[in-house]
Write a protein that holds these residues in place. Sequence first.
Motif, short mmCIF file in Angstrom:
data_model
loop_
_atom_site.label_atom_id
_atom_site.label_comp_id
_atom_site.label_asym_id
_atom_site.label_seq_id
_atom_site.Cartn_x
_atom_site.Cartn_y
_atom_site.Cartn_z
N ASP A 162 8.48 4.35 -4.77
CA ASP A 162 9.75 4.22 -4.06
C ASP A 162 9.69 4.73 -2.62
OD1 ASP A 162 11.00 3.03 -6.19
OD2 ASP A 162 11.96 4.88 -6.90
N LYS A 163 8.96 5.82 -2.39
CA LYS A 163 8.93 6.42 -1.05
C LYS A 163 8.49 5.41 0.02
CE LYS A 163 6.90 10.16 1.61
NZ LYS A 163 5.56 10.11 2.13
N ASP A 164 7.48 4.60 -0.30
CA ASP A 164 6.96 3.61 0.65
C ASP A 164 7.50 2.20 0.38
OD1 ASP A 164 5.37 5.43 2.10
OD2 ASP A 164 3.84 5.37 0.53
N ASP A 165 8.48 2.08 -0.54
CA ASP A 165 9.03 0.78 -0.92
C ASP A 165 7.89 -0.20 -1.20
OD1 ASP A 165 11.18 -0.95 -1.51
OD2 ASP A 165 11.03 -1.88 0.46
N ALA A 166 6.96 0.26 -2.05
CA ALA A 166 5.74 -0.51 -2.32
C ALA A 166 5.59 -0.79 -3.81
CB ALA A 166 4.52 0.26 -1.81
N ALA A 167 5.02 -1.94 -4.12
CA ALA A 167 4.74 -2.32 -5.50
C ALA A 167 3.70 -3.42 -5.48
CB ALA A 167 6.01 -2.79 -6.20
N GLY A 168 2.99 -3.56 -6.59
CA GLY A 168 1.97 -4.60 -6.63
C GLY A 168 1.35 -4.75 -8.00
N TRP A 169 0.26 -5.48 -8.01
CA TRP A 169 -0.45 -5.87 -9.22
C TRP A 169 -1.93 -5.56 -9.03
CZ3 TRP A 169 -0.12 -7.22 -14.12
CH2 TRP A 169 -1.03 -8.09 -14.70
N ALA A 209 -2.60 -15.22 -15.39
CA ALA A 209 -1.44 -14.71 -16.13
C ALA A 209 -0.67 -13.67 -15.31
CB ALA A 209 -1.90 -14.12 -17.46
N GLY A 210 -1.33 -13.09 -14.33
CA GLY A 210 -0.68 -12.10 -13.47
C GLY A 210 0.35 -12.68 -12.54
N ALA A 211 0.34 -13.98 -12.34
CA ALA A 211 1.31 -14.62 -11.45
C ALA A 211 2.74 -14.34 -11.89
CB ALA A 211 1.05 -16.12 -11.37
N ARG A 212 2.95 -14.28 -13.19
CA ARG A 212 4.29 -13.98 -13.72
C ARG A 212 4.78 -12.63 -13.22
NH1 ARG A 212 5.35 -11.62 -19.56
NH2 ARG A 212 7.60 -11.50 -19.46
N TRP A 213 3.90 -11.66 -13.14
CA TRP A 213 4.28 -10.31 -12.74
C TRP A 213 4.52 -10.25 -11.24
CZ3 TRP A 213 5.65 -7.58 -16.78
CH2 TRP A 213 5.21 -8.04 -18.02
N LEU A 214 3.75 -10.99 -10.48
CA LEU A 214 3.98 -11.05 -9.03
C LEU A 214 5.33 -11.71 -8.73
CD1 LEU A 214 0.40 -12.01 -7.86
CD2 LEU A 214 1.56 -9.81 -7.54
N ARG A 215 5.67 -12.76 -9.47
CA ARG A 215 6.98 -13.40 -9.29
C ARG A 215 8.11 -12.44 -9.63
NH1 ARG A 215 4.19 -17.71 -11.68
NH2 ARG A 215 5.15 -17.28 -13.68
N ALA A 216 7.91 -11.64 -10.66
CA ALA A 216 8.93 -10.66 -11.05
C ALA A 216 9.13 -9.62 -9.94
CB ALA A 216 8.54 -9.97 -12.36
N LEU A 217 8.03 -9.21 -9.30
CA LEU A 217 8.15 -8.26 -8.20
C LEU A 217 8.92 -8.87 -7.04
CD1 LEU A 217 4.61 -6.62 -8.20
CD2 LEU A 217 6.77 -5.57 -8.92
N ARG A 218 8.63 -10.11 -6.69
CA ARG A 218 9.37 -10.76 -5.61
C ARG A 218 10.86 -10.88 -5.95
NH1 ARG A 218 5.11 -14.88 -5.34
NH2 ARG A 218 3.50 -13.94 -4.07
N ALA A 219 11.14 -11.21 -7.21
CA ALA A 219 12.54 -11.33 -7.63
C ALA A 219 13.24 -9.98 -7.56
CB ALA A 219 12.61 -11.89 -9.05
N GLY A 220 12.55 -8.91 -7.93
CA GLY A 220 13.14 -7.57 -7.84
C GLY A 220 13.44 -7.18 -6.41
N LYS A 221 12.54 -7.49 -5.51
CA LYS A 221 12.77 -7.18 -4.09
C LYS A 221 13.93 -8.01 -3.55
CE LYS A 221 11.95 -5.39 -0.06
NZ LYS A 221 12.29 -4.02 0.25
N ALA A 222 14.01 -9.27 -3.95
CA ALA A 222 15.12 -10.13 -3.51
C ALA A 222 16.46 -9.59 -3.99
CB ALA A 222 14.90 -11.56 -4.00
N ARG A 223 16.46 -8.94 -5.16
CA ARG A 223 17.68 -8.33 -5.69
C ARG A 223 17.90 -6.92 -5.15
NH1 ARG A 223 16.11 -9.20 -11.65
NH2 ARG A 223 16.55 -6.99 -11.56
N GLU A 224 17.00 -6.49 -4.25
CA GLU A 224 17.07 -5.19 -3.58
C GLU A 224 16.96 -4.01 -4.55
OE1 GLU A 224 20.49 -5.18 -1.00
OE2 GLU A 224 19.69 -6.84 0.19
N LEU A 225 16.16 -4.19 -5.61
CA LEU A 225 15.89 -3.10 -6.54
C LEU A 225 14.84 -2.17 -5.96
CD1 LEU A 225 15.60 -4.89 -10.01
CD2 LEU A 225 17.43 -3.40 -9.23
N ALA A 226 14.97 -0.89 -6.20
CA ALA A 226 13.91 0.05 -5.85
C ALA A 226 12.68 -0.32 -6.67
CB ALA A 226 14.35 1.48 -6.16
N ASN A 228 0.83 -1.21 0.00
CA ASN A 228 0.00 0.00 0.00
C ASN A 228 0.86 1.25 0.00
OD1 ASN A 228 -2.72 -1.09 0.20
ND2 ASN A 228 -2.03 -1.89 2.17
N THR A 229 0.29 2.31 -0.53
CA THR A 229 0.90 3.62 -0.50
C THR A 229 -0.19 4.66 -0.66
OG1 THR A 229 2.55 5.09 -1.49
CG2 THR A 229 1.38 3.62 -3.00
#
Length: 132
Positions: free
Chosen positions: A54-61, A74-91, A29-30
């Motif tokens: 970025d301010k709230d370190d938030a992202a979603g679908w 089909a949205g599961a692919r995008w949720l997995r990408a978000l988890r992978a981005g967070k694991a790589r510590e991307l903003a 949420n933000t």
Amino acid sequence: MSSEQPVNSRFAEDLQLKQVAGPAMYGRNTDGPVAYLSVADRTGTVIGYVWANDKDDAAGWVVPQWLSANAVNAGARWLRALRAGKARELAPTAMLAELARGTNDSEPSHAVPGSLTEAPRLAALKEMASGG
């Protein structure tokens, strides 16, 4: 004398669930503005929006309510990408920009080229997705 067996106290206690581990995840949420990317299926129909703040370190679908179960899945692919981005510590917005560059029409869904834009609030994006 009763024929009922007394209930073992272990089965009568309320369970206290506490998450102790799991994948790193962006906040959900933000209240601030969100950058978002439209996602379409193979036919070009928009099936959802990946958003980031970025301010709230938030992202979603966000998924339109009228979608079929297959389109929602089909949205599961995008949720997995978000988890992978967070694991790589991307903003969150860096992850969104990365997703925007990765259009791949061989996948069940793809980022709509040129659709990276901004909404004043997450609530506005959700309203747009619901057709409001």
